[in-house]
Design a protein around this motif. Structure first.
Motif, mmCIF file in Angstrom:
data_model
loop_
_atom_site.group_PDB
_atom_site.id
_atom_site.type_symbol
_atom_site.label_atom_id
_atom_site.label_comp_id
_atom_site.label_asym_id
_atom_site.label_seq_id
_atom_site.Cartn_x
_atom_site.Cartn_y
_atom_site.Cartn_z
ATOM 1 N N SER A 279 7.749 9.568 -16.363
ATOM 2 C CA SER A 279 8.998 8.854 -16.587
ATOM 3 C C SER A 279 8.652 7.418 -16.943
ATOM 4 O O SER A 279 7.533 6.972 -16.727
ATOM 5 C CB SER A 279 9.890 8.898 -15.345
ATOM 6 N N LYS B 11 10.792 12.198 -9.270
ATOM 7 C CA LYS B 11 9.519 12.142 -8.541
ATOM 8 C C LYS B 11 9.126 10.673 -8.348
ATOM 9 O O LYS B 11 8.684 10.266 -7.276
ATOM 10 C CB LYS B 11 8.449 12.888 -9.348
ATOM 11 N N ASP B 12 9.319 9.871 -9.391
ATOM 12 C CA ASP B 12 9.012 8.442 -9.272
ATOM 13 C C ASP B 12 10.011 7.732 -8.367
ATOM 14 O O ASP B 12 9.642 6.866 -7.575
ATOM 15 C CB ASP B 12 9.012 7.774 -10.652
ATOM 16 N N LEU B 13 11.286 8.107 -8.480
ATOM 17 C CA LEU B 13 12.310 7.452 -7.653
ATOM 18 C C LEU B 13 12.124 7.767 -6.174
ATOM 19 O O LEU B 13 12.569 7.002 -5.319
ATOM 20 C CB LEU B 13 13.711 7.888 -8.103
ATOM 21 N N ALA B 14 11.464 8.882 -5.892
ATOM 22 C CA ALA B 14 11.241 9.256 -4.495
ATOM 23 C C ALA B 14 10.473 8.163 -3.760
ATOM 24 O O ALA B 14 10.600 7.998 -2.549
ATOM 25 C CB ALA B 14 10.478 10.584 -4.413
ATOM 26 N N ARG B 15 9.711 7.386 -4.495
ATOM 27 C CA ARG B 15 8.955 6.304 -3.860
ATOM 28 C C ARG B 15 9.884 5.247 -3.271
ATOM 29 O O ARG B 15 9.504 4.517 -2.373
ATOM 30 C CB ARG B 15 8.048 5.638 -4.880
ATOM 31 N N TYR B 16 11.092 5.154 -3.816
ATOM 32 C CA TYR B 16 12.070 4.206 -3.272
ATOM 33 C C TYR B 16 12.904 4.846 -2.162
ATOM 34 O O TYR B 16 13.792 4.207 -1.621
ATOM 35 C CB TYR B 16 13.038 3.768 -4.371
ATOM 36 N N GLY B 17 12.663 6.130 -1.913
ATOM 37 C CA GLY B 17 13.490 6.813 -0.933
ATOM 38 C C GLY B 17 14.726 7.449 -1.559
ATOM 39 O O GLY B 17 15.668 7.802 -0.853
ATOM 40 N N PHE C 197 8.098 3.239 -14.100
ATOM 41 C CA PHE C 197 7.089 2.255 -13.707
ATOM 42 C C PHE C 197 6.181 1.924 -14.875
ATOM 43 O O PHE C 197 5.973 2.739 -15.767
ATOM 44 C CB PHE C 197 6.243 2.805 -12.558
ATOM 45 N N LEU D 210 11.348 11.748 -13.450
ATOM 46 C CA LEU D 210 12.020 10.522 -13.024
ATOM 47 C C LEU D 210 12.265 10.526 -11.515
ATOM 48 O O LEU D 210 11.985 9.551 -10.822
ATOM 49 C CB LEU D 210 13.348 10.381 -13.764
ATOM 50 N N GLN E 52 7.964 2.531 0.240
ATOM 51 C CA GLN E 52 8.950 2.827 1.284
ATOM 52 C C GLN E 52 8.929 1.740 2.352
ATOM 53 O O GLN E 52 9.900 1.569 3.074
ATOM 54 C CB GLN E 52 8.745 4.233 1.812
ATOM 55 N N LEU F 218 17.384 -1.244 -6.085
ATOM 56 C CA LEU F 218 16.609 -0.634 -5.001
ATOM 57 C C LEU F 218 15.620 -1.624 -4.395
ATOM 58 O O LEU F 218 15.315 -1.547 -3.209
ATOM 59 C CB LEU F 218 15.884 0.609 -5.513
#
Lengths: 353, 498
Positions: free
Chosen positions: A347, B306-312, A350, B304, A321, B246
């Motif tokens: 997923s 949950k992982d994308l949450a790291r990018y906001g 990463f 997915l 973030q 992102l």
């Protein structure tokens, strides 16, 4: 029954159980392989078998075609080893990876000392020189415990005949309990190493952030001692997290380094200090200390994370973030048997996170 | 260490990056005029990581072998008269729906990737789009070939691309892709590569392919597997697109979120067709639509996001408004009651099928939907098989008839509307209304089939002429109930029944 699978070009070695797929074993052991569908229809996880025999499992004839079967290709998501294997996967070798060979050692315990109420430091004398990269780990054979236990090396690589390990006693953990309660000075242990892809990317000149939790201080300690010894001039920030003052070990060492090296910065954080600690420093989780110090902007750095999975997880989120991404984040998760129990769907977003 | 040989990544880099060239007499910006048009900021194309490393020579080699295998199976299927091995002729209607609704989208995807790939300054993205474009062309061709066999024995297959462009309910999938293709290049990739190919594709392909397998349709299963072996590249392209955007600039995050919200909702509404197919059209059922949604969206998508949450990035907006409990029943009911205007047959579920639906939807089926089917059965027994006389009102955004109900009240149809430049526009949901509000100038141009009929643009004056002359349906053969249809009569003759 299990087989040993060596993955080229990185040389990672994984144990694959009878009936287990190569992909499943690799992901569970922290080794990333490309994959997508997970059930043999897409071919993203195609690998070349260089040595040994594998059952191709339920690979779709469209995803793994006859010519490829003849060439010894398999899909990692459904292939099961029938012998020890060497496979070549479409993964990259890190240019900073030195690739020191894994060697067997005998280590004699020369000193053991309480570092904190839950963490002991162990110092071994090795029977031969250990060549390793700061941040890597060794495996210990512990009497009466099946398999081996992994511990990160805390000393710097130039001290090649000694081995310093920091061991937190895991409640109910057979290996760490034995080390804490049974191992005596003068005793010997079988040790092998070095292992792991956690090391400083020295060819990348960006400043480095180290975030350590609990006994996860070991790797960053080795990395920082190594960099400072080499006269590295980049800015180095060590964030060390602990519950309270008694758990914050080796503080004097890093405060001393901070006085002697202007490019080294030490930021300890306690998330649950006791009243009698009279703590003046940062109160909160270690990733919060990093967010505060960098004002939530981490881009332009390399980050090295070492510690228990929840700490790593929180730190990754904070870093991302703050606009620092996977290619610049390196980590070593200290799993215990308790961490493995919570399996969740992964997923493919990463590779290493 | 062993002597350095080029790893795949470096090899691929050399084989693709050198396809690029510097612009000596023209500004780069002018060569790629759409790259900044959407507000996306790309600071460094070199950070693009090739989602797959496949060179053209290897591509042709692989695809040629796939084709050989696939067509060998098609031949065997045809020579064995395998159309007789499907469970019952009702199943064929799922395939008619696939050919008219889905296969043309593969063609649209081919066009879309060819156009979009041209717009990127980064050669890695261009090559990836080119490769996917060729894949999509292969998919549409293999699907046509697979289903052409059924065209010899069943009605409704004769003019699928013409129907795709004109038929009222087929404007739902058509307008979905038209919307994506007329967006900017980055939105197209977020819409198709990410939202559709990565997040939702399993909800389309797995049900159709398993449905085919459960109902004896080997040709469809096989083209499914053949296409799936290409899908991996499409899925990894979707992931790389999203990561790349992102990571390139934080200003991209809200744009990407907006597109994910939009395309997730559009995709979920579109897939109600698949839900209807799974719950009502397959004689042998695979799983319910609700179960499929749970497995392929909630579990896989949950990990997915949950992982994308790291990018906001958060879960798509409106995710809690997707009514997997109701949509398949409401849509099949609409098709059933408009069965005189569909290019496939419709029917009342059998008693066993209704019991299966009760078991899969214990909270809702018996309460809201079984009574309707019982009424339909009664009317049919009295010789009054019900066909509505009215044309449905369509949602301006997704073009689905206004058949879905309110999230909190399944007895109340959901209507939304808004006034733009003095005209009132109608929507099926909050999601579709909000999408309109973001780009009203785009959606006021929607080609809504029912409006077009009333405006006299589709022939007429009666519905019959629209259906037969403008849509090209063979009335009395392609449409109406399966009971008494030529399809059913032929099937019974082949099987020696009655």
């Amino acid at each position: 029954m299990s087989y040993e699978v060596t993955i080229e070009p990185t040389g990672d070695v994984i144990e694959v159980d009878e009936g287990q797929t190569i992909l499943d074993a690799a992901l569970r052991q922290g080794v990333w392989l490309p994959f997508a569908c997970g059930h043999g229809t897409c071919a993203t996880c195609k690998v070349q078998v260089l040595e040994g025999e594998a059952d191709i499992g339920n690979a779709s004839p469209f995803a793994l075609m006859d010519v490829e079967r003849d060439e010894g290709k398999v899909l990692a998501c459904c292939a099961m080893p029938q012998s020890d294997l060497v496979i070549e996967a479409d993964i990259d070798v890190d240019p900073d990876f030195a690739g020191y060979p894994v060697v067997d050692f005998v280590g004699t315990l020369t000193e053991v000392r309480d570092l904190s109420p839950t963490i002991k430091g162990f110092w071994f004398e090795l029977d031969r020189e250990l060549e390793f990269q700061a941040g890597q780990y060794v495996n210990l054979r512990i009497p009466g415990v099946e398999g081996s236990r992994a511990f990160s090396i805390a000393n710097k690589p130039s001290d090649s005949r000694t081995l310093e390990l920091h061991v937190r006693k895991v409640p109910g953990g057979a290996g760490t309990t034995w080390l804490h309660e049974q191992l005596q000075v003068g005793q010997t242990l079988e040790i092998s190493g070095p292992y792991g892809q956690f090391f400083v990317r020295k060819s990348d000149e960006q400043d480095a952030i180290f975030i350590a939790g609990g006994s996860g201080l070991s790797s960053p300690q080795s990395m920082i001692l190594d960099l400072l010894e080499e006269g590295d001039r980049r800015q180095l920030y060590l964030f060390q997290g602990a519950r309270n003052l008694a758990e914050l070990y080796n503080r004097e060492l890093f405060e001393g380094l901070e006085r002697n090296y202007p490019n080294f910065h030490y930021i300890p954080a306690l998330n649950d200090p006791l009243p009698e600690d009279h703590w003046q420093g940062f109160t909160g989780f270690v990733h919060e200390a990093a967010m505060a110090r960098f004002d939530n902007r981490f881009s332009g750095h390399k980050a090295y994370l070492c510690g228990p999975p929840p700490m790593i997880d929180a730190a990754i989120t904070a870093l991302m973030q703050g606009r620092l991404f996977e290619r610049d984040i390196h980590m070593e998760r200290f799993f215990t048997a308790a961490d493995g129990s919570e399996e969740s769907t992964r997923s493919a977003l990463f590779k290493r996170i | 260490m062993a002597a350095n040989k080029l790893n795949l990544k470096d090899k691929y880099r050399l084989l693709t990056r050198d396809l690029d060239w510097e612009f000596s007499y023209q500004e780069r910006k002018k060569a790629f005029p759409f790259e900044e048009f959407e507000g996306i900021k790309i600071t460094d194309w070199s950070k693009w990581e090739d989602p797959f490393r496949l060179t053209m020579d290897a591509y042709w080699k692989y695809q040629a072998e796939k084709e050989k295998k696939l067509y060998a199976i098609f031949d065997a299927f045809a020579q064995n008269n395998s159309q007789l091995n499907v469970t019952d002729p009702r199943y064929i209607n799922a395939i008619k729906l696939f050919l008219t609704a889905v296969s043309p989208l593969e063609y649209q995807a081919f066009q879309g990737f060819a156009h979009t790939g041209r717009q990127f300054g980064g050669v890695g993205a261009r090559v990836a789009c080119q490769m996917q474009s060729i894949d999509e062309l292969r998919h549409v061709q293999t699907q046509i070939h697979a289903m052409s066999h059924y065209n010899k024995f069943f009605d409704g297959f004769q003019d699928w691309s013409h129907m795709h462009d004109r038929v009222w309910y087929l404007s739902v999938p058509k307008s979905f892709f038209d919307d994506a293709r007329s967006a900017g290049p980055f939105e197209y990739l977020v819409a198709i590569s990410f939202s559709f190919e990565y997040v939702l594709t399993n909800l389309l392909f797995v049900p159709f392919m398993s449905g085919a397998a459960y109902n004896g349709d080997m040709a469809t299963v096989t083209f499914g597997f053949s296409a799936q072996s290409d899908e991996a590249r499409h899925m990894t392209l979707g992931l790389e697109v999203i990561k790349f955007l992102l990571e390139q600039h934080e200003d991209n995050v809200p744009l990407v979120q907006k597109w994910i919200d939009k395309w997730f909702w559009r995709g979920a509404q579109l897939l109600s067709i698949v839900g209807m197919m799974m719950d009502y059209m397959l004689p042998n059922k695979v799983m319910s639509w609700k179960e499929a949604w749970g497995v392929y969206f909630e579990e896989a998508g949950g990990a997915l996001f949950k992982d994308l949450a790291r990018y906001g990035i958060r879960m798509p907006k409106y995710v809690e408004q997707v009514q997997t409990e109701h949509m398949s029943h409401q849509l099949w009911w609409t098709m059933y009651t408009h069965g005189h205007a569909t290019g496939f047959h419709t029917w009342i579920p059998t008693d066993e099928e209704m019991d299966w639906l009760s078991e899969k939807y214990p909270e809702t089926f018996d309460k809201y939907y079984r009574p309707r089917w019982e009424l339909a059965k009664q009317m049919e027994a009295e010789g009054n098989r019900f066909y509505t006389k009215a044309l449905p009102q369509l949602c301006t955004t997704c073009q689905i008839p206004m058949l879905f109900t309110e999230v909190d009240d399944p007895t109340q149809l959901s209507f939304r509307d808004t006034v733009y430049h003095g005209e009132r526009y109608h929507f099926c949901s909050d999601g579709c209304r909000d999408i309109f509000h973001e780009e009203p100038e785009k959606y006021v141009q929607s080609w809504l089939p029912v409006h077009q009929i009333f405006q006299g643009n589709c022939g007429g004056p009666g519905v019959e002429q629209v259906l037969s002359e403008y849509y090209g349906m063979n009335l009395g053969a392609d449409n109406l109930d399966i009971k008494g249809s030529p399809d059913e009569q032929r099937w019974n003759r082949w099987k020696g029944v009655a």
